[in-house]
Design an enzyme around this catalytic site. Structure first.
Site, short mmCIF file in Angstrom:
data_model
loop_
_atom_site.label_atom_id
_atom_site.label_comp_id
_atom_site.label_asym_id
_atom_site.label_seq_id
_atom_site.Cartn_x
_atom_site.Cartn_y
_atom_site.Cartn_z
N TYR A 1 0.83 -1.21 0.00
CA TYR A 1 0.00 0.00 0.00
C TYR A 1 0.87 1.26 0.00
O TYR A 1 0.53 2.26 -0.64
CB TYR A 1 -0.93 0.01 1.22
N PHE B 1 -7.65 20.68 -25.49
CA PHE B 1 -8.03 19.27 -25.50
C PHE B 1 -9.21 19.13 -24.55
O PHE B 1 -9.29 19.83 -23.54
CB PHE B 1 -6.88 18.34 -25.12
N THR B 2 -10.11 18.21 -24.88
CA THR B 2 -11.39 18.10 -24.18
C THR B 2 -11.25 18.02 -22.66
O THR B 2 -11.77 18.88 -21.93
CB THR B 2 -12.15 16.86 -24.70
N ASP C 1 1.57 19.35 -21.57
CA ASP C 1 0.79 18.14 -21.74
C ASP C 1 1.67 17.25 -22.60
O ASP C 1 1.75 17.40 -23.82
CB ASP C 1 -0.54 18.43 -22.43
N LYS D 1 -0.70 6.69 -23.83
CA LYS D 1 -0.22 6.95 -25.20
C LYS D 1 1.28 6.64 -25.25
O LYS D 1 1.68 5.50 -25.44
CB LYS D 1 -0.50 8.40 -25.61
N ARG E 1 -14.10 14.48 -34.17
CA ARG E 1 -13.39 15.57 -33.50
C ARG E 1 -13.79 16.85 -34.20
O ARG E 1 -13.08 17.40 -35.03
CB ARG E 1 -11.87 15.38 -33.57
N PHE F 1 -19.42 14.36 -26.27
CA PHE F 1 -19.10 13.41 -27.35
C PHE F 1 -19.07 11.96 -26.86
O PHE F 1 -19.31 11.04 -27.62
CB PHE F 1 -17.76 13.76 -27.99
N1 F0G Z 1 -4.14 15.22 -23.16
C1 F0G Z 1 -4.21 14.78 -24.43
C2 F0G Z 1 -3.50 15.53 -25.50
C3 F0G Z 1 -4.94 13.62 -24.72
O1 F0G Z 1 -5.00 13.20 -25.98
C4 F0G Z 1 -5.61 12.93 -23.68
C5 F0G Z 1 -6.43 11.76 -23.95
C6 F0G Z 1 -5.50 13.44 -22.38
C7 F0G Z 1 -4.75 14.58 -22.16
C8 F0G Z 1 -6.19 12.78 -21.21
O2 F0G Z 1 -5.59 11.59 -20.88
O3 F0G Z 1 -7.30 9.83 -21.40
O4 F0G Z 1 -5.33 9.36 -19.93
O5 F0G Z 1 -7.18 10.79 -19.13
N2 F0G Z 1 -6.79 11.46 -25.11
C9 F0G Z 1 -7.57 10.30 -25.49
C10 F0G Z 1 -7.83 10.37 -26.97
C11 F0G Z 1 -8.81 10.11 -24.68
O6 F0G Z 1 -8.54 9.48 -27.47
O7 F0G Z 1 -7.35 11.27 -27.64
P1 F0G Z 1 -6.40 10.33 -20.31
#
Ligand code: F0G
Length: 455
Positions: free
Chosen positions: A70, A122-123, A213, A256, A380, A446
């Site tokens: 832990y 980014f979303t 990022d 990624k 997108r 989305f």
């Molecule tokens: N920043 C970028 C540029 C991303 O592409 C993503 C995730 C995140 C942050 C967030 O990371 O998913 O580990 O919480 N992108 C995925 C995509 C969801 O399909 O582009 P996460």
């Protein structure tokens, strides 16, 4: 001489084939949202490159060595050492995935009413900045918003836009600048080292924190090696270290460029930020030595961080994305140019000029592609962009369908099938109809919205 994958395949996962009728039925059930399709009916799943990588035998064996204590797990030390070695930051706080890290850093650095400039939104990143009370300001170069414009570093920060923002609101109103390498929403487009240097200089001049990022930083390094004068003989691993030397810290989605199925982290130089991150991580993720992950996940990520900066791996990775992209270009299909790091983006506006943006052309094209061949892609465009605070739809310049290539998963033959399918659809494009919302959630719409065809 041609080159091939710098790995061989030791385990396979069978794919299911389906009929058009089965796929049409699945689409109706999924409300024409590719996020809501079961993966079992997707022949080639290009929804995302996130968490979909094939791990290496070394990563799988490292998982067996996970320390599941832990607190104080050995696996954390392995991750910390790997981050220090590959990215050059002394401190690491693991999180369950990238957005966990975004949540923490947004809470730590943002005072409500402040601004966070970034090279395109980014979303999840913007959602967390807004949740913490900040306003996101797009400072990417104009070229990034035009799919047809060729630029070697289309993800660059526009220094004039950043200076203008600082002049208008004052440096103390800027929580930090968030620089993504590469820029996902622009088409996986890279940022140059020269641009990072310039941003750093401006940040130093005004006392602004420069955050990254770093989700796809290894792919960004490959483009610097390929395109930026003076870097042809530098390894991607060294380029990654130099890129990161300009930042105060980063958020990482390990799903990624750390080649794992789950995981993320924050890394930084400041002990003050580290202390705050450790205070918050126990509240939202878990102890600072595991951050919502199992010990085995930390081990797999430590190995993946090193594998992902290998020159041969990266050349093959980007090469496969281009193998798909160039076939589409040759057939006249409109895509974002130049082809980026993790995906080929179809330009849905140019593909379906008969549809208004309010008729959700990218969503409609992604649905149609799935019906045609079982290839799953992601919208997108206007759906992903969401609504303004006043309730109106945001209208992004880019209306795209993302064909995202998982790392080390599909062969170039799969890419040929995807190309054939898109090209057939291109020839029948006039028959494609738009979609409208039948259900829309309040945030990140989305993921779970449902749609129906417009008659
Ligand atoms: N920043 C970028 C540029 C991303 O592409 C993503 C995730 C995140 C942050 C967030 O990371 O998913 O580990 O919480 N992108 C995925 C995509 C969801 O399909 O582009 P996460």
């Amino acid at each position: 001489m041609r080159t091939a994958e710098p790995y061989r395949i030791k385990m396979v996962e069978p794919l299911t084939m389906s009929t058009r009728a089965e796929r049409e039925q699945a689409l109706v059930k999924a409300g024409y949202n590719t996020f809501l399709l079961p993966s079992s009916i997707c022949y080639i799943d290009l929804l995302t490159d996130s968490g979909t990588s094939a791990m290496s035998d070394r990563q799988w064996s490292a998982m067996m060595m996970g320390d599941e204590a832990y607190a104080g797990a050995r696996s954390f030390d392995h991750l910390e050492q790997a981050v220090q070695e590959t990215y050059g930051f002394p401190y690491v706080v693991p999180t369950h995935q990238g957005r966990g890290a975004e949540h923490l850093i947004s809470r730590i650095l943002i005072t409500p009413g402040q601004y966070v400039p970034g090279n395109m939104y980014f979303t999840t990143t913007r959602a967390h900045q807004e949740l913490a009370g900040a306003t996101f300001v797009d400072v990417v170069i104009d070229e990034a918003h035009d799919p047809a414009v060729e630029h070697p570093f289309k993800g660059n920060v526009d220094i004039n836009k950043l200076e203008k923002l600082i002049g208008e609101v004052g440096a103390d109103k800027i929580a930090y600048i968030n620089v993504a390498v590469t820029v996902n929403m622009a088409g996986g487009q890279p940022v140059s080292m020269e641009n990072l240097r310039q941003v750093r200089e401006l940040c130093d001049e005004h006392g602004i924190i420069m955050w990254s990022d770093a989700t796809r930083l290894a792919e960004n390094a490959f483009f610097i090696q390929e395109r930026e004068p003076g870097y042809a003989d530098t390894s991607c691993a060294d380029i990654v270290l130099e890129m990161m030397s300009h930042f105060d810290g980063l958020t990482m989605s390990g799903k990624k460029d750390a080649l794992v199925n789950i995981g993320g982290f924050l890394a930084m130089r400041s002990e003050e930020i580290l202390t705050k991150a450790r205070e918050l991580v126990v509240l939202f993720e878990g102890m600072p030595t595991y951050g919502g992950l199992a010990g085995r996940d930390l081990e797999a990520m430590a190995v993946g961080l090193r594998e992902a900066v290998d020159d041969h791996y990266l050349a093959n990775r980007i090469g496969q994305v281009r193998h798909l992209g160039h076939q589409l270009v040759d057939a006249g299909v409109p895509i974002v140019q130049p082809v980026g790091g993790h995906a080929v983006f179809l330009d849905a506006r140019a593909f379906l000029p008969h549809l208004d943006q309010e008729e959700l052309p990218a969503q409609a094209l992604a649905a149609e592609l799935f019906a045609h061949s079982g290839v799953r892609a992601m919208e997108r465009g206007i759906v992903s962009a969401g609504r303004n605070p006043d309730g109106t739809n945001r209208h992004p310049a880019l209306e795209l369908v993302r064909l995202t290539i998982p790392r080390r998963v599909y062969t170039d033959r799969h890419m040929d099938v995807v190309a054939d399918s898109v090209i057939e659809l291109w020839e029948e494009r006039d028959a494609i109809r738009g979609l409208r919302f039948v259900y829309e959630p309040p945030t990140l719409r989305f993921f779970t919205s449902r749609f129906e065809p417009i008659d």
